[in-house]
Design a protein around this motif. Structure first.
Motif, PDB file in Angstrom:
ATOM      1  N   ALA A   1     -14.856   3.896  27.959  1.00  0.00           N
ATOM      2  CA  ALA A   1     -15.744   3.083  28.804  1.00  0.00           C
ATOM      3  C   ALA A   1     -16.335   3.859  29.977  1.00  0.00           C
ATOM      4  CB  ALA A   1     -15.040   1.816  29.291  1.00  0.00           C
ATOM      5  N   SER A   2     -16.414   5.178  29.858  1.00  0.00           N
ATOM      6  CA  SER A   2     -16.985   5.988  30.938  1.00  0.00           C
ATOM      7  C   SER A   2     -18.471   6.280  30.731  1.00  0.00           C
ATOM      8  CB  SER A   2     -16.215   7.303  31.088  1.00  0.00           C
ATOM      9  OG  SER A   2     -16.336   8.090  29.925  1.00  0.00           O
ATOM     10  N   GLY A   3     -19.049   5.800  29.654  1.00  0.00           N
ATOM     11  CA  GLY A   3     -20.485   6.001  29.433  1.00  0.00           C
ATOM     12  C   GLY A   3     -20.829   7.153  28.515  1.00  0.00           C
TER      13      GLY A   3
ATOM     14  N   VAL B   1     -14.701   0.504  37.484  1.00  0.00           N
ATOM     15  CA  VAL B   1     -15.850   0.501  36.583  1.00  0.00           C
ATOM     16  C   VAL B   1     -15.383   0.624  35.130  1.00  0.00           C
ATOM     17  CG1 VAL B   1     -17.936   1.776  35.876  1.00  0.00           C
ATOM     18  CG2 VAL B   1     -17.504   1.323  38.301  1.00  0.00           C
TER      19      VAL B   1
ATOM     20  N   ARG C   1     -16.053  -2.317  32.367  1.00  0.00           N
ATOM     21  CA  ARG C   1     -16.835  -2.029  31.162  1.00  0.00           C
ATOM     22  C   ARG C   1     -16.022  -2.307  29.900  1.00  0.00           C
ATOM     23  NH1 ARG C   1     -19.768   3.786  32.378  1.00  0.00           N
ATOM     24  NH2 ARG C   1     -21.381   3.012  33.781  1.00  0.00           N
ATOM     25  N   TYR C   2     -14.772  -1.860  29.896  1.00  0.00           N
ATOM     26  CA  TYR C   2     -13.922  -2.053  28.716  1.00  0.00           C
ATOM     27  C   TYR C   2     -13.681  -3.538  28.487  1.00  0.00           C
ATOM     28  CZ  TYR C   2     -10.451  -0.781  25.205  1.00  0.00           C
ATOM     29  OH  TYR C   2      -9.764  -0.609  24.022  1.00  0.00           O
TER      30      TYR C   2
ATOM     31  N   GLN D   1     -15.514  -6.015  29.376  1.00  0.00           N
ATOM     32  CA  GLN D   1     -16.764  -6.676  28.980  1.00  0.00           C
ATOM     33  C   GLN D   1     -17.006  -6.588  27.480  1.00  0.00           C
ATOM     34  OE1 GLN D   1     -20.213  -4.979  30.859  1.00  0.00           O
ATOM     35  NE2 GLN D   1     -21.522  -6.701  30.295  1.00  0.00           N
ATOM     36  N   ARG D   2     -16.564  -5.526  26.854  1.00  0.00           N
ATOM     37  CA  ARG D   2     -16.840  -5.363  25.425  1.00  0.00           C
ATOM     38  C   ARG D   2     -15.636  -5.641  24.524  1.00  0.00           C
ATOM     39  NH1 ARG D   2     -17.996   1.097  25.900  1.00  0.00           N
ATOM     40  NH2 ARG D   2     -15.861   1.748  25.599  1.00  0.00           N
TER      41      ARG D   2
ATOM     42  N   GLN E   1     -20.393   8.111  36.832  1.00  0.00           N
ATOM     43  CA  GLN E   1     -20.861   6.889  36.193  1.00  0.00           C
ATOM     44  C   GLN E   1     -20.716   5.698  37.127  1.00  0.00           C
ATOM     45  OE1 GLN E   1     -22.264   6.228  33.246  1.00  0.00           O
ATOM     46  NE2 GLN E   1     -22.188   8.265  32.368  1.00  0.00           N
ATOM     47  N   GLY E   2     -21.601   4.727  36.943  1.00  0.00           N
ATOM     48  CA  GLY E   2     -21.540   3.497  37.714  1.00  0.00           C
ATOM     49  C   GLY E   2     -22.267   3.576  39.034  1.00  0.00           C
TER      50      GLY E   2
END
Length: 181
Positions: free
Chosen positions: A16-18, A117, A121-122, A124-125, A162-163
């Motif tokens: 989840a780091s992009g 972050v 992100r993790y 969320q998905r 990121q973020g």
């Protein structure tokens, strides 16, 4: 672009780091092929109704091995983008695979991400991921990983935070310079 040796660009960072977003953008910008652990293991995951964390890890290790066999069999003048969380294996394993694949030059894009972050992100998905990926129970472990993870640093490293509304133009310029060396 150097054509005498094999070059890989490790697009590294915790889950989840992009990484995948950055990898796709780099691939489009530089017309480079890319390989991802999830891209290789998820078709196999789809064949099983129950996958525990240990089996997921085995599939990840197998996908990692596939990545390096593809790089090994590729022509020397074809740089690859490799999208993975490289910290899931010992650093020595990566070094061995690079040697076996004939990689002479390693560039790394480190996707630094705060624990908050990464966890957001993790989380969320969670409902979008294939069965077999760790679930909500993984979030505290991910927060610790994000707080402590570091790049492999086997060659030049570009640190992308990121973020923070990332502007990828400095990364594009960095990679263009390094691919021309």
């Amino acid at each position: 672009m150097t054509t005498q040796s094999k070059t890989v660009v490790l697009v590294n960072g915790v889950p989840a780091s992009g990484k995948s977003t950055v990898t796709r953008q780099l691939s489009e910008r530089f017309s480079l092929p890319y390989l991802t652990i999830d891209g290789i293991k998820e078709p196999f995951m789809a064949q099983f109704s129950e996958i525990d964390r240990a089996f997921n890890r085995k599939l990840g290790c197998a996908a990692y091995e596939v990545i390096w066999s593809v790089v090994r069999d590729a022509p020397p003048g074809c740089p690859f983008l490799i999208d993975a969380w490289f910290g899931f294996q010992p650093r020595e394993t990566l070094v061995d695979y690079l040697r076996q694949a004939g990689v002479a030059r390693v560039l790394e894009v480190w996707n630094a991400v705060s624990p908050d972050v990464a966890v957001a992100r993790y989380a969320q998905r969670l409902g979008e991921r294939r069965v077999g990926h760790p679930g909500e129970e993984y979030l505290p472990e991910l927060a610790l990983l994000a707080a402590n993870a570091e790049p492999m640093a086997l060659g030049p490293v570009f640190r992308l935070t990121q973020g923070s509304g990332e502007n990828l133009n400095p990364l594009f310029a960095w990679l263009e310079d390094h691919l021309q060396d």
